[in-house]
Design a protein around this motif. Structure first.
Motif, PDB file in Angstrom:
ATOM      1  N   GLU A  47      -3.496   3.884  -3.276  1.00 33.39           N
ATOM      2  CA  GLU A  47      -4.946   4.088  -3.260  1.00 33.39           C
ATOM      3  C   GLU A  47      -5.555   3.637  -1.943  1.00 33.39           C
ATOM      4  O   GLU A  47      -4.941   2.880  -1.187  1.00 33.39           O
ATOM      5  CB  GLU A  47      -5.583   3.344  -4.441  1.00 33.39           C
ATOM      6  CG  GLU A  47      -5.157   3.930  -5.781  1.00 33.39           C
ATOM      7  CD  GLU A  47      -5.780   3.232  -6.978  1.00 33.39           C
ATOM      8  OE1 GLU A  47      -6.460   2.193  -6.803  1.00 33.39           O
ATOM      9  OE2 GLU A  47      -5.579   3.734  -8.103  1.00 33.39           O
ATOM     10  N   GLU A  48      -6.764   4.104  -1.678  1.00 37.31           N
ATOM     11  CA  GLU A  48      -7.493   3.769  -0.456  1.00 37.31           C
ATOM     12  C   GLU A  48      -7.518   2.255  -0.248  1.00 37.31           C
ATOM     13  O   GLU A  48      -7.873   1.499  -1.149  1.00 37.31           O
ATOM     14  CB  GLU A  48      -8.929   4.300  -0.556  1.00 37.31           C
ATOM     15  CG  GLU A  48      -9.719   4.203   0.722  1.00 37.31           C
ATOM     16  CD  GLU A  48      -9.233   5.139   1.817  1.00 37.31           C
ATOM     17  OE1 GLU A  48      -9.294   4.758   2.992  1.00 37.31           O
ATOM     18  OE2 GLU A  48      -8.792   6.263   1.482  1.00 37.31           O
ATOM     19  N   GLY A  49      -7.095   1.813   0.936  1.00 40.94           N
ATOM     20  CA  GLY A  49      -7.127   0.401   1.286  1.00 40.94           C
ATOM     21  C   GLY A  49      -5.924  -0.399   0.822  1.00 40.94           C
ATOM     22  O   GLY A  49      -5.826  -1.594   1.123  1.00 40.94           O
ATOM     23  N   GLU A  50      -5.000   0.223   0.097  1.00 41.78           N
ATOM     24  CA  GLU A  50      -3.818  -0.469  -0.404  1.00 41.78           C
ATOM     25  C   GLU A  50      -2.649  -0.331   0.559  1.00 41.78           C
ATOM     26  O   GLU A  50      -2.512   0.679   1.238  1.00 41.78           O
ATOM     27  CB  GLU A  50      -3.340   0.161  -1.727  1.00 41.78           C
ATOM     28  CG  GLU A  50      -3.915  -0.400  -2.964  1.00 41.78           C
ATOM     29  CD  GLU A  50      -3.266   0.190  -4.216  1.00 41.78           C
ATOM     30  OE1 GLU A  50      -3.238  -0.526  -5.213  1.00 41.78           O
ATOM     31  OE2 GLU A  50      -2.814   1.359  -4.212  1.00 41.78           O
ATOM     32  N   THR A  51      -1.766  -1.322   0.532  1.00 40.12           N
ATOM     33  CA  THR A  51      -0.465  -1.169   1.173  1.00 40.12           C
ATOM     34  C   THR A  51       0.484  -0.586   0.126  1.00 40.12           C
ATOM     35  O   THR A  51       0.181  -0.590  -1.077  1.00 40.12           O
ATOM     36  CB  THR A  51       0.088  -2.530   1.641  1.00 40.12           C
ATOM     37  OG1 THR A  51       0.339  -3.353   0.496  1.00 40.12           O
ATOM     38  CG2 THR A  51      -0.870  -3.224   2.608  1.00 40.12           C
ATOM     39  N   ALA A  52       1.641  -0.136   0.554  1.00 39.83           N
ATOM     40  CA  ALA A  52       2.637   0.380  -0.386  1.00 39.83           C
ATOM     41  C   ALA A  52       3.077  -0.719  -1.352  1.00 39.83           C
ATOM     42  O   ALA A  52       3.286  -0.469  -2.541  1.00 39.83           O
ATOM     43  CB  ALA A  52       3.841   0.939   0.370  1.00 39.83           C
ATOM     44  N   THR A  53       3.183  -1.942  -0.860  1.00 43.56           N
ATOM     45  CA  THR A  53       3.563  -3.069  -1.703  1.00 43.56           C
ATOM     46  C   THR A  53       2.522  -3.327  -2.781  1.00 43.56           C
ATOM     47  O   THR A  53       2.853  -3.514  -3.958  1.00 43.56           O
ATOM     48  CB  THR A  53       3.753  -4.345  -0.847  1.00 43.56           C
ATOM     49  OG1 THR A  53       4.739  -4.080   0.144  1.00 43.56           O
ATOM     50  CG2 THR A  53       4.173  -5.522  -1.682  1.00 43.56           C
ATOM     51  N   GLU A  54       1.258  -3.343  -2.409  1.00 43.15           N
ATOM     52  CA  GLU A  54       0.180  -3.547  -3.384  1.00 43.15           C
ATOM     53  C   GLU A  54       0.179  -2.434  -4.429  1.00 43.15           C
ATOM     54  O   GLU A  54      -0.014  -2.690  -5.623  1.00 43.15           O
ATOM     55  CB  GLU A  54      -1.174  -3.620  -2.671  1.00 43.15           C
ATOM     56  CG  GLU A  54      -1.341  -4.866  -1.822  1.00 43.15           C
ATOM     57  CD  GLU A  54      -2.514  -4.787  -0.842  1.00 43.15           C
ATOM     58  OE1 GLU A  54      -2.948  -5.857  -0.394  1.00 43.15           O
ATOM     59  OE2 GLU A  54      -2.979  -3.679  -0.522  1.00 43.15           O
ATOM     60  N   ALA A  55       0.413  -1.209  -3.981  1.00 44.01           N
ATOM     61  CA  ALA A  55       0.475  -0.079  -4.918  1.00 44.01           C
ATOM     62  C   ALA A  55       1.641  -0.237  -5.887  1.00 44.01           C
ATOM     63  O   ALA A  55       1.518   0.085  -7.075  1.00 44.01           O
ATOM     64  CB  ALA A  55       0.595   1.240  -4.150  1.00 44.01           C
ATOM     65  N   ALA A  56       2.765  -0.755  -5.402  1.00 38.58           N
ATOM     66  CA  ALA A  56       3.938  -0.963  -6.262  1.00 38.58           C
ATOM     67  C   ALA A  56       3.606  -1.936  -7.387  1.00 38.58           C
ATOM     68  O   ALA A  56       3.862  -1.655  -8.568  1.00 38.58           O
ATOM     69  CB  ALA A  56       5.116  -1.472  -5.434  1.00 38.58           C
TER      70      ALA A  56
END
Length: 154
Positions: A47-56
Motif C-alpha cells: 500500500e501507499e507509503g509502505e515498505t515490502a516488509t511492512e506489507a508482509a
C-alpha cells in the motif's frame, strides 16, 4: 525497440510452523474471483507509503490473524508475466516462522487453509513457480539455519 516493464507492487510470505519436530507450510485456498480456488501462500499489494516488509506483516495479520512471527527476507521472488498487461510482476518473498501457539483465522479472501509438509505443499500449490520458491525456502531456511543477515528487525 519495445520493452516489457517490470512492476513490483506486492509481496509474498511463506509461513512456517514447527509441528512435532517438523516444519509445516501454511497454504490458503483463494475465495475471490482472481485466482479462485488456487492454493498458495500469503500475498498481497504493497500500500501507499509502505515498505515490502511492512506489507508482509500487514498481509499476514489481515489474511490469517497471525501476529507473532519471526520474519526473514527469503532472498527470492515470485515472478509472473501478465499476458493482458504485457508486464512482468515480481514480488519479494518473505519467510515467517510462526509461534506454535498462533492459530489461523482466515479473512474473506480465503476459504480454507492447511498446514502441510514441504512435499505436500510443493505438490499442492497451483501457480507454476510457487513450488520452486517452496523448495528454495526448505533448502535455505529449514534444512539449514535461517541466515541471520536476512532477519527483519533485531
Amino acid at each position: 525497440m519495445m520493452e516489457v516493464p517490470i512492476r513490483c507492487t506486492g509481496t509474498a510470505v511463506v509461513l512456517l510452523k514447527e509441528v512435532e519436530n517438523q516444519y509445516r507450510v501454511l497454504l490458503v485456498k483463494r475465495a475471490k474471483a482472481v485466482l479462485k480456488d488456487v492454493w498458495c501462500y500469503i500475498g498481497g499489494a504493497i500500500e501507499e507509503g509502505e515498505t515490502a516488509t511492512e506489507a508482509a506483516y500487514r498481509e499476514v495479520k489481515e489474511e490469517t490473524g497471525i501476529s507473532d512471527i519471526s520474519l526473514y527476507s527469503a532472498n527470492t521472488f515470485d515472478k509472473i508475466y501478465s499476458i493482458e498487461g504485457n508486464y512482468i510482476y515480481i514480488a519479494p518473498v518473505f519467510v515467517g516462522f510462526v509461534a506454535s501457539d498462533q492459530d489461523v483465522t482466515l479473512n474473506e479472501e480465503h476459504s480454507e487453509y492447511r498446514w502441510l509438509s514441504f512435499q505436500e505443499a510443493v505438490d499442492t500449490v497451483s501457480l507454476p513457480g510457487n513450488d520452486e520458491v517452496l523448495s528454495f525456502i526448505e533448502k535455505h531456511f529449514v534444512k539449514q539455519e535461517a541466515p541471520r543477515y536476512l532477519k527483519v528487525g533485531d
